[in-house]
Design an enzyme around this catalytic site. Structure first.
Site, PDB file in Angstrom:
ATOM      1  N   GLU A  30       0.904  -1.569   0.102  1.00 25.29           N
ATOM      2  CA  GLU A  30       0.235  -0.264  -0.017  1.00 25.29           C
ATOM      3  C   GLU A  30       1.367   1.312   0.266  1.00 25.29           C
ATOM      4  OE1 GLU A  30      -3.017   2.697   0.665  1.00 25.29           O
ATOM      5  OE2 GLU A  30      -3.148   0.597  -0.506  1.00 25.29           O
ATOM      6  N   CYS A  77      -5.151   4.787   4.774  1.00 24.33           N
ATOM      7  CA  CYS A  77      -5.127   4.049   4.636  1.00 24.33           C
ATOM      8  C   CYS A  77      -6.526   3.121   3.893  1.00 24.33           C
ATOM      9  CB  CYS A  77      -3.786   3.237   4.946  1.00 24.33           C
ATOM     10  SG  CYS A  77      -3.752   1.320   4.384  1.00 24.33           S
ATOM     11  N   CYS A  80      -5.350  -1.216   5.918  1.00 19.45           N
ATOM     12  CA  CYS A  80      -5.531  -1.658   7.695  1.00 19.45           C
ATOM     13  C   CYS A  80      -6.473  -0.282   7.862  1.00 19.45           C
ATOM     14  CB  CYS A  80      -4.229  -1.345   8.656  1.00 19.45           C
ATOM     15  SG  CYS A  80      -3.139   0.128   8.375  1.00 19.45           S
ATOM     16  N   HIS A  84      -6.146   2.720  12.921  1.00 16.41           N
ATOM     17  CA  HIS A  84      -6.062   3.841  13.211  1.00 16.41           C
ATOM     18  C   HIS A  84      -7.204   4.920  14.136  1.00 16.41           C
ATOM     19  CE1 HIS A  84      -2.592   4.718  11.058  1.00 16.41           C
ATOM     20  NE2 HIS A  84      -2.578   4.013   9.712  1.00 16.41           N
ATOM     21  N   ARG A 478       0.347  -4.877  11.194  1.00 18.41           N
ATOM     22  CA  ARG A 478       1.759  -4.396  10.654  1.00 18.41           C
ATOM     23  C   ARG A 478       2.853  -4.250  11.899  1.00 18.41           C
ATOM     24  NH1 ARG A 478      -2.126  -3.249   6.524  1.00 18.41           N
ATOM     25  NH2 ARG A 478      -1.187  -3.855   4.991  1.00 18.41           N
ATOM     26  N   SER A 501       5.052   1.499   9.574  1.00 15.17           N
ATOM     27  CA  SER A 501       5.494   1.520   8.781  1.00 15.17           C
ATOM     28  C   SER A 501       6.745   2.839   8.706  1.00 15.17           C
ATOM     29  CB  SER A 501       4.895   1.373   7.142  1.00 15.17           C
ATOM     30  OG  SER A 501       4.332   0.639   6.699  1.00 15.17           O
ATOM     31  N   CYS A 545       3.158  -0.428   4.936  1.00 14.53           N
ATOM     32  CA  CYS A 545       1.637  -0.069   4.490  1.00 14.53           C
ATOM     33  C   CYS A 545       2.570   2.229   4.430  1.00 14.53           C
ATOM     34  CB  CYS A 545       1.395   0.370   5.370  1.00 14.53           C
ATOM     35  SG  CYS A 545      -1.251   1.042   5.303  1.00 14.53           S
ATOM     36  N   CYS A 548       0.133   4.979   5.386  1.00 17.59           N
ATOM     37  CA  CYS A 548      -0.238   5.110   6.502  1.00 17.59           C
ATOM     38  C   CYS A 548       0.521   6.260   6.542  1.00 17.59           C
ATOM     39  CB  CYS A 548      -0.154   4.192   7.353  1.00 17.59           C
ATOM     40  SG  CYS A 548      -1.482   2.783   7.395  1.00 17.59           S
TER      41      CYS A 548
END
Length: 566
Positions: A30, A77, A80, A84, A478, A501, A545, A548
């Site tokens: 992503e 995103c 996921c 958040h 993640r 990430s 990701c 994010c």
């Protein structure tokens, strides 16, 4: 595997290529990521992980109502989709000091568990499998032998040669047409064989079929999320003080959730884990490639939102791979570095004091080269994600984790040291997924029993303070995720996201220490510099990701933009 034995492939490059190898963009993730590596004599000796879009949610959130933060942050995103929202609402819960009801905590946990099951299935089959599985080689397989192989891996599999022949025919028609779709630039398709792929044809065909099957199963995991979360992607049930979905407490809704969950759990137990172990058995050389040194997790699935130690997976930090000394997590030890990122200044700041001021240089800059910041814990670069969570739980003697890890290690015939690798990272994701899947039924029963006892509360009233600070810790699929808020006059004065990430794929810090993915790629052997699947294996094992962590900046002016949202 049906008479085929895993090959003993030496951990050495097959050639002596020297020169740059750039993968840009890295696909099957992503967001936008560039890996810029230098190879000498067939091994990576220098590497930079560069995120290619500006991170700007912190700027967008300034001046807004704190209750709105979750609706903006979760749209960072589309993968996921819930994490958040959970981190943001926990953040504001913490700032205003509200204690949410027991049912709300349990419902939040169930949606998170569904998110894990969905995310890890999608990652293994649809984002990571093609790094190990040669789709073209499946055309050489014997469907009858493939069915025998597959059914030998799980007593609950009843697959037929006809099913595998149908998949083989689909792949053959695709290759013959020349319209290869997502396989157009595949590393296993080319004039010469890529010797980085080890699986026999029957294993490849088996994996291709299950790739297609998993597309249908992941939909059911997403639907299960929506039963409690109201919709998917981007749930709508969390509010500061609890949750809102009273409809989900009805027996018929619980039954609908359980029916979907049981289908997903069965696929995880009967297909995902056996497939993971089968493929891993042919790639044991990757138990010595792609490792890092330090690990951090915030834990997840609490019984008390304010007590991190109450979480089913507990928080912790492991430094220098020392499983005998798992340290307690202390939020005060986090700092975000920007010396090698496209931001103003060089100071490393605690997230509660974080500043997000973009300052782009250029793509060729070897000093400042990423839009991601570089989080550090006690000045150390730390990997986060399933491997970190599994290692901490294993080190802390968490019985479900210890039992599952030992089962996997025994099946593969490797020791705990094998976990510190690309293969270990991939295995840990499956271990984590299996453990969670096997806990969900008990968590649902606990919710049902609590409601039967007469407790129907989902929300606790509260008042917005004039000034406050708070933090919300979550462990997404993640890894370690935290949102930090400062409220002034009832509005957001500062908001900072420190996402998984950025921990795992961020750049060097002020001391020159590599980010975890950079560290993991060092020393990686490259068989074919024109098709460097080895880079993708390690990068994908982190399940990046980038969306994010980074967002959009005007490339021509370098300016951010202001938006009015009605």
């Amino acid at each position: 595997m049906s008479g085929s034995k895993p090959q003993a492939i030496p951990v050495t490059p097959k050639g002596n290529f020297s020169g740059p190898v750039i993968v840009d963009p890295v696909t099957r993730i992503e967001g936008h990521l560039r890996i810029d590596a230098t190879v000498e004599n067939g091994k990576i000796v220098d590497v930079r992980s560069s995120s290619q879009l500006f991170r700007g949610l912190e700027i967008i959130l300034k001046g807004r109502d704190p209750r709105d933060a979750q609706h903006f942050t979760q749209r960072a995103c589309g993968v996921c989709t819930y994490v958040h929202a959970l981190a943001s609402v926990r953040c504001v819960d913490n700032a205003v000091g509200v204690k949410i009801p027991k049912n709300a905590t349990m419902m939040r946990n169930l949606v998170m568990a569904s998110q894990y099951m969905h995310d890890h299935l999608v990652h293994f089959y649809h984002l990571h499998a093609l790094d190990w599985v040669n789709v073209a080689n499946a055309l050489k397989a014997d469907p009858a032998k493939t069915a025998a192989l597959s059914n030998s891996l799980s007593a609950n599999r009843k697959e037929t040669a006809a099913q595998f022949k149908a998949v083989q025919d689909k792949v053959g028609a695709l290759v013959a047409s020349g319209k290869l779709g997502i396989f157009t630039n595949a590393y296993f398709l080319g004039a010469k064989k890529n010797e980085a792929y080890y699986l026999p044809a029957e294993a490849d065909l088996m994996a291709v079929k299950h790739y297609l099957d998993a597309l249908h199963v992941q939909v059911k995991a997403a639907r299960a999320m929506a039963i409690f979360g109201a919709k998917n992607p981007h749930t709508q049930f969390t509010v500061v003080g609890g949750v809102t979905n009273y409809e989900a407490l009805k027996p018929e809704r619980i039954a609908e959730y359980m029916a979907l969950y049981k289908e997903v759990r069965a696929f995880i137990e009967d297909f995902y884990i056996p497939d993971l172990l089968a493929v891993a058995g042919f790639y044991k050389d990757w138990s010595k490639i792609g490792g890092t040194t330090n690990f951090i997790t915030f834990g997840e699935f609490p019984t008390d939102e304010y007590d991190l130690e109450s979480r089913f997976f507990q928080p912790g930090v492991i430094l220098k791979r020392d499983l005998a000394k798992c340290q307690k997590f202390n939020p005060a030890n986090i700092k975000e570095h920007v010396k090698h990122s496209w931001y103003k200044g060089d100071a490393a700041l605690h997230p509660s004091q974080g500043v997000t001021e973009p300052q782009y240089t250029n793509l060729q800059d070897k000093d400042r080269y990423s839009w991601m910041k570089a989080p550090r814990y006690m000045d150390e670069s730390c990997e986060t994600g399933p491997l970190a969570q599994v290692l901490v739980a294993y080190a802390r003697g968490h019985k479900p984790t210890v039992d599952t890890v030992n089962f996997v290690l025994k099946k593969l015939g490797v020791g705990p040291d094998a976990l510190f690798s690309t293969l270990g990272r991939t295995a840990a994701r499956g271990i984590e997924c299996l453990i969670i899947a096997q806990q969900v039924e008990g968590w649902v029963n606990a919710l049902v029993n609590n409601v039967k006892s007469g407790d129907n509360e989902l929300y606790t009233p509260w008042k917005m303070p004039d000034e406050a600070e708070g933090v919300g810790f979550a462990t997404a699929p993640r890894g370690a995720l935290s949102h930090w808020i400062k409220i002034k006059k009832g509005k957001i004065e500062n908001f900072q996201l420190v996402v998984p990430s950025t921990w795992s794929l961020g750049p060097r810090d002020a001391a020159g220490k590599l980010g975890p993915v950079e560290e993991a790629l060092m020393g990686t052997p490259i068989f074919d510099p024109e098709r460097p699947v080895e880079i993708l294996r390690t990068v994908h094992s982190f399940d990046p990701c980038i969306a994010c962590g980074v967002h959009v900046l005007d490339a021509k002016t370098g300016h951010t933009a202001s938006f009015k949202v009605l």
